[in-house]
Design an enzyme around this catalytic site. Structure first.
Site, short mmCIF file in Angstrom:
data_model
loop_
_atom_site.label_atom_id
_atom_site.label_comp_id
_atom_site.label_asym_id
_atom_site.label_seq_id
_atom_site.Cartn_x
_atom_site.Cartn_y
_atom_site.Cartn_z
N ARG A 167 -35.81 64.66 25.98
CA ARG A 167 -34.58 65.12 26.62
C ARG A 167 -34.72 66.53 27.22
NH1 ARG A 167 -34.58 60.65 26.07
NH2 ARG A 167 -33.11 59.26 25.01
N SER A 220 -23.90 60.32 25.16
CA SER A 220 -24.33 60.82 23.85
C SER A 220 -24.06 62.31 23.74
CB SER A 220 -25.82 60.56 23.64
OG SER A 220 -26.08 59.18 23.56
N GLU A 242 -26.56 67.45 23.32
CA GLU A 242 -27.19 66.79 24.46
C GLU A 242 -26.31 66.98 25.69
OE1 GLU A 242 -28.57 62.29 25.73
OE2 GLU A 242 -28.98 62.99 23.69
#
Length: 324
Positions: free
Chosen positions: A183, A232, A302
């Site tokens: 990520r 998310s 995130e």
């Protein structure tokens, strides 16, 4: 009370803006362009006509003025005090191209929805893109955060990325230049991705369709896809799942004002009605604090949080219960 002054900034850019073809909006409401439907004003929003227009505009903006880019507004939480400087919102007309450019290669503009590249790959029998069918958002965001799902990641498919920096200079980055990890990309934060080339492999269309259907069914079953959500909320810690940690700490269904951790998937934060940016972020930090207390693990956001707090409504990480 308004915390930004877009007209003043626009005036400071001078007469050069008359040659700009894109749309410039002072004091632009961010709650209209983000999936959470919350947050304050962007001091100045610019929607470039194309890459040339983007380059020309950036050359007008003084270096001390902050510049950030958004795509379709997913994975983004805007604070209620607004965003100082310039927010660049890429348009589908200038940055939504999608085409086959060679054997098993696809060119995609930064604002192209992730699911569209999966659909094109299916049409041409190109494997390796099925996972994009389950990722909300656009290609630019996928490039920036190495988006992934259902066993696939962006870094596996990227060949080269085209970008413009803060000063309006153009760049072409290889997969190695992007420096991908979970990520994350090591590419300079000021780079605005305009498009990228991806590569897959020959695969039977029936197999691709089967994999995409599995992704769709899974997403519809376990994610609140019809709610106002950014996707998310927290990254999965190594060897663990964020949703499981949240659930074990009692966070499933937790509400603060109009903000809620989804009862369906508790790593998804949703705006149940008229939640403010403050309520959404405060809920997130409350959950982080509870998980830290319960398991000793510090969840990392995130979702990208941007902008200023309203005076008197500042929020500390973990609500001040740990050194964030």
């Amino acid at each position: 009370m308004k915390q930004v002054n877009g007209q003043k900034l626009l005036d400071a850019l001078g007469n050069g803006v008359s040659a700009i073809r894109g749309r410039i909006t002072p004091d632009a409401p961010m709650d209209r362009v983000t999936w959470f439907r919350a947050g304050g004003l962007a001091e100045l929003m610019f929607q470039p006509h194309d890459t040339d227009d983007l380059v020309a505009f950036l050359k007008l903006v003084p270096e001390e003025v902050p510049v950030m880019v958004i795509g379709v507004g997913s994975n983004l939480l805007v604070r209620d005090g607004g965003i100082p400087g310039v927010v660049i919102r890429l348009s589908a007309k200038g940055f939504g191209d999608l085409e086959i450019v060679g054997e098993n290669r696809i060119k995609a503009g930064a604002i192209c929805p992730d699911k569209n590249i999966a659909a094109m790959a299916l049409d041409h029998g190109i494997g390796g893109f099925y996972f994009y069918y389950g990722i909300p958002g656009s290609i630019g965001g996928a490039l920036r955060m190495n988006a992934g799902a259902n066993g696939g990641e962006t870094r596996e498919r990227v060949v080269e990325v085209h970008a413009v920096d803060r000063r309006g200079n153009r760049h072409v980055l290889s997969n190695a230049d992007m420096g991908y990890s979970y990520r994350h990309t090591a590419a300079a934060k000021d780079l605005i991705f305009t498009h990228a080339i991806f590569e897959g492999f020959p695969e039977d269309k029936a197999k691709i369709r089967h994999d995409m259907d599995a992704v769709r069914q899974h997403r519809e079953t376990v994610q609140p896809i019809r709610e106002k959500t950014g996707g998310s909320t927290f990254k999965n810690p190594e060897g663990n799942s964020a949703w499981k940690l949240i659930d074990e700490a009692g966070g499933r269904g937790m509400m603060i004002g109009g903000a809620q951790m989804s009862p369906l998937h508790c790593n998804f934060m949703i705006n149940t009605g008229q939640a403010s940016g403050y309520e959404l972020e405060y809920l997130g930090e409350t959950v982080r604090a509870q998980v830290l207390e319960h398991s000793g693990i510090k969840l990392e956001w995130e979702i990208k949080r941007i902008g200023k707090f309203m005076p008197g409504y500042e929020i500390k990480e973990f609500l001040g219960r740990a050194d964030g």
